[in-house]
Design a protein around this motif. Sequence first.
Motif, PDB file in Angstrom:
ATOM      1  N   ALA A   1      -3.593  -6.607  -4.610  1.00 56.16           N
ATOM      2  CA  ALA A   1      -3.493  -5.290  -5.252  1.00 56.16           C
ATOM      3  C   ALA A   1      -2.469  -4.420  -4.511  1.00 56.16           C
ATOM      4  CB  ALA A   1      -4.860  -4.612  -5.274  1.00 56.16           C
ATOM      5  N   ALA A   2      -2.502  -4.464  -3.180  1.00 54.33           N
ATOM      6  CA  ALA A   2      -1.564  -3.658  -2.383  1.00 54.33           C
ATOM      7  C   ALA A   2      -0.126  -4.140  -2.602  1.00 54.33           C
ATOM      8  CB  ALA A   2      -1.932  -3.737  -0.901  1.00 54.33           C
ATOM      9  N   TRP A   3       0.025  -5.437  -2.648  1.00 56.45           N
ATOM     10  CA  TRP A   3       1.359  -6.043  -2.861  1.00 56.45           C
ATOM     11  C   TRP A   3       1.931  -5.590  -4.199  1.00 56.45           C
ATOM     12  CZ3 TRP A   3       3.550  -9.554  -6.304  1.00 56.45           C
ATOM     13  CH2 TRP A   3       4.670 -10.259  -5.863  1.00 56.45           C
TER      14      TRP A   3
ATOM     15  N   LEU B   1       1.955  -0.102   1.442  1.00 55.83           N
ATOM     16  CA  LEU B   1       0.487  -0.036   1.360  1.00 55.83           C
ATOM     17  C   LEU B   1      -0.148  -1.309   1.924  1.00 55.83           C
ATOM     18  CD1 LEU B   1      -2.124   1.300   0.352  1.00 55.83           C
ATOM     19  CD2 LEU B   1      -1.645   0.361  -1.912  1.00 55.83           C
ATOM     20  N   LEU B   2       0.520  -2.439   1.721  1.00 57.65           N
ATOM     21  CA  LEU B   2      -0.048  -3.696   2.223  1.00 57.65           C
ATOM     22  C   LEU B   2      -0.234  -3.644   3.740  1.00 57.65           C
ATOM     23  CD1 LEU B   2      -1.033  -6.529   1.829  1.00 57.65           C
ATOM     24  CD2 LEU B   2       1.324  -7.322   1.704  1.00 57.65           C
ATOM     25  N   GLU B   3       0.777  -3.133   4.443  1.00 53.33           N
ATOM     26  CA  GLU B   3       0.657  -3.042   5.902  1.00 53.33           C
ATOM     27  C   GLU B   3      -0.427  -2.032   6.296  1.00 53.33           C
ATOM     28  OE1 GLU B   3       3.448  -3.145   4.261  1.00 53.33           O
ATOM     29  OE2 GLU B   3       4.654  -4.766   5.103  1.00 53.33           O
ATOM     30  N   LEU B   4      -0.524  -0.936   5.525  1.00 54.32           N
ATOM     31  CA  LEU B   4      -1.601   0.033   5.804  1.00 54.32           C
ATOM     32  C   LEU B   4      -2.962  -0.635   5.635  1.00 54.32           C
ATOM     33  CD1 LEU B   4      -0.913   3.563   4.223  1.00 54.32           C
ATOM     34  CD2 LEU B   4      -0.811   2.891   6.633  1.00 54.32           C
ATOM     35  N   ALA B   5      -3.083  -1.454   4.583  1.00 58.52           N
ATOM     36  CA  ALA B   5      -4.353  -2.140   4.337  1.00 58.52           C
ATOM     37  C   ALA B   5      -4.676  -3.107   5.479  1.00 58.52           C
ATOM     38  CB  ALA B   5      -4.300  -2.877   3.002  1.00 58.52           C
TER      39      ALA B   5
ATOM     40  N   ALA C   1       3.650   3.354   6.408  1.00 54.08           N
ATOM     41  CA  ALA C   1       4.202   3.434   5.048  1.00 54.08           C
ATOM     42  C   ALA C   1       5.158   4.609   4.855  1.00 54.08           C
ATOM     43  CB  ALA C   1       3.052   3.518   4.045  1.00 54.08           C
ATOM     44  N   ILE C   2       5.480   5.305   5.941  1.00 51.68           N
ATOM     45  CA  ILE C   2       6.450   6.403   5.838  1.00 51.68           C
ATOM     46  C   ILE C   2       7.858   5.826   6.054  1.00 51.68           C
ATOM     47  CG2 ILE C   2       7.261   8.494   7.046  1.00 51.68           C
ATOM     48  CD1 ILE C   2       4.348   9.293   7.368  1.00 51.68           C
ATOM     49  N   PRO C   3       8.824   6.221   5.203  1.00 50.16           N
ATOM     50  CA  PRO C   3      10.181   5.668   5.351  1.00 50.16           C
ATOM     51  C   PRO C   3      10.749   5.915   6.753  1.00 50.16           C
ATOM     52  CG  PRO C   3       9.985   6.938   3.319  1.00 50.16           C
ATOM     53  CD  PRO C   3       8.713   7.159   4.074  1.00 50.16           C
TER      54      PRO C   3
ATOM     55  N   ASN D   1      -5.407   4.590  -7.008  1.00 52.94           N
ATOM     56  CA  ASN D   1      -5.331   3.130  -6.800  1.00 52.94           C
ATOM     57  C   ASN D   1      -5.194   2.774  -5.311  1.00 52.94           C
ATOM     58  OD1 ASN D   1      -5.839   1.997  -9.327  1.00 52.94           O
ATOM     59  ND2 ASN D   1      -3.756   2.407 -10.030  1.00 52.94           N
ATOM     60  N   PRO D   2      -4.272   3.404  -4.559  1.00 49.87           N
ATOM     61  CA  PRO D   2      -4.258   3.114  -3.118  1.00 49.87           C
ATOM     62  C   PRO D   2      -5.589   3.452  -2.431  1.00 49.87           C
ATOM     63  CG  PRO D   2      -2.217   4.185  -3.753  1.00 49.87           C
ATOM     64  CD  PRO D   2      -3.120   4.220  -4.959  1.00 49.87           C
TER      65      PRO D   2
END
Length: 393
Positions: free
Chosen positions: A311-313, A66-70, A54-56, A249-250
């Motif tokens: 939720a992440a999306w 966040l979705l990919e982190l999840a 999630a880092i640029p 939230n994350p």
Amino acid sequence: MDFDLPEDAAAVREGVLAIAGKYDQEYWSRCDAEKRWPEEVWRELVQGGWHSLAIPEEHGGAGQGLLELAVALEALAEGGAGGAASFMYLLTPAFGGLTIARHGTEEQKRAFLPGIAAGEIETCFAITEPDAGSNAMNISTQARRDGDEFVVTGQKIWISGVERADHLVLVTRTIPATEAKPRTNGFTVLLVDVARAVADGTLTYRPIPKLGTNTVASSMVFLDGVRVPANRVLGEVDRGFAVLWDILNPERILAAAGGVGSGGLVLRIACDYAAGRAPFGKPIGANQGIAFPLARIKAQLELARLMTYKAAWLWDRGRPCGSEANIAKLTAADAAWQAADRAFQTHGGMAYSLEYPVARMFRDARIAKNIPVAEELVLAHIAQHELGLPRSY
Ligand SMILES: Cc1cc2nc3c(=O)[nH]c(=O)nc-3n(C[C@H](O)[C@H](O)[C@H](O)COP(=O)(O)OP(=O)(O)OC[C@H]3O[C@@H](n4cnc5c(N)ncnc54)[C@H](O)[C@@H]3O)c2cc1C
């Protein structure tokens, strides 16, 4: 509202599962018994860039969200790490990486994100206080402006990973709770250089003896005049509440992903045992009394996964996701606990043997109902915001 899974989510899942698959339950039990961070797995995640999804890209990450982190956290948990996975994805990837990527100044992004992406900077997060647990409004850790610095005094409890962290994402009050109008005003989030504060004696910590989640310590943290440069404020002074919700939230969403993955892992272990154990000549899993509860948990985990991804999306698009994050956390923690409980039942007496991983998973699954936010507070949120019932606290 509908949502799409990104095309590369499957690649993320496969990449992390490939790492997790190299480490068996003996490895995780050993880390737990020795109370040590799973350094080997962490280094592999860092090397593959799976912790910095999630880092640029311009700061060394993958430019995802966040979705990919999840998805990654879920795969790590399901692939073998169980409850340990949540801490591995919360402490640095989320509390540091995600928060600074969204709220950091350009200077802060340059100072922290490449180091996080390279595995050279680690972070942790402190909000909980002895007298203000679920009631975050009531925290009393005070940051007082002194020239170009803030001076912080207070106490935090249960701070996970402070012993490893280079920087602590610290929630303070610059206006006391009793004077803030509205009460959400007066929060300031600071990035505290842990080594420097430890060296000058203004930050000390003491690990709390605890029941489980042993791959990371959780500590009392004492802040006694910690000096933090003003350019280490995340977001705006007094307006840290907005940053805070973009941490909480994350945190809930990733905790939910960890629950889905851990629940899937212990469910698989239960099914393997149920397929092989045959005290009456046929596998115990052929009995509906064993199979049906496991099947019901499978259904619950699938539903919790959907809500977690949704939720992440939403969060990735900057849309409100408070109820979705809470519902994901509630359902995933509950399904993970049911999974661990039924795995315990399925293992009979062997559930109690420390030679099997079930006892450890049972113990670690239970705390997920209480943290990072307790079930009752989640239900209070849903009752108020989704059902329109009067606020209960
Ligand atoms: C292993 C572990 C790791 C942790 N890591 C971190 C960390 O890294 N950083 C950090 O800041 N914190 C951390 N925490 C703290 C954690 O987030 C808190 O423990 C959690 O938010 C609950 O707060 P509390 O323990 O003060 O419970 P309390 O707020 O004292 O609540 C106790 C019980 O009362 C219920 N309750 C409270 N108020 C109400 C109400 N109004 N209505 C109904 N029920 C209510 C709660 O739901 C709960 O069941 C960690 C905790 C643990 C155990």
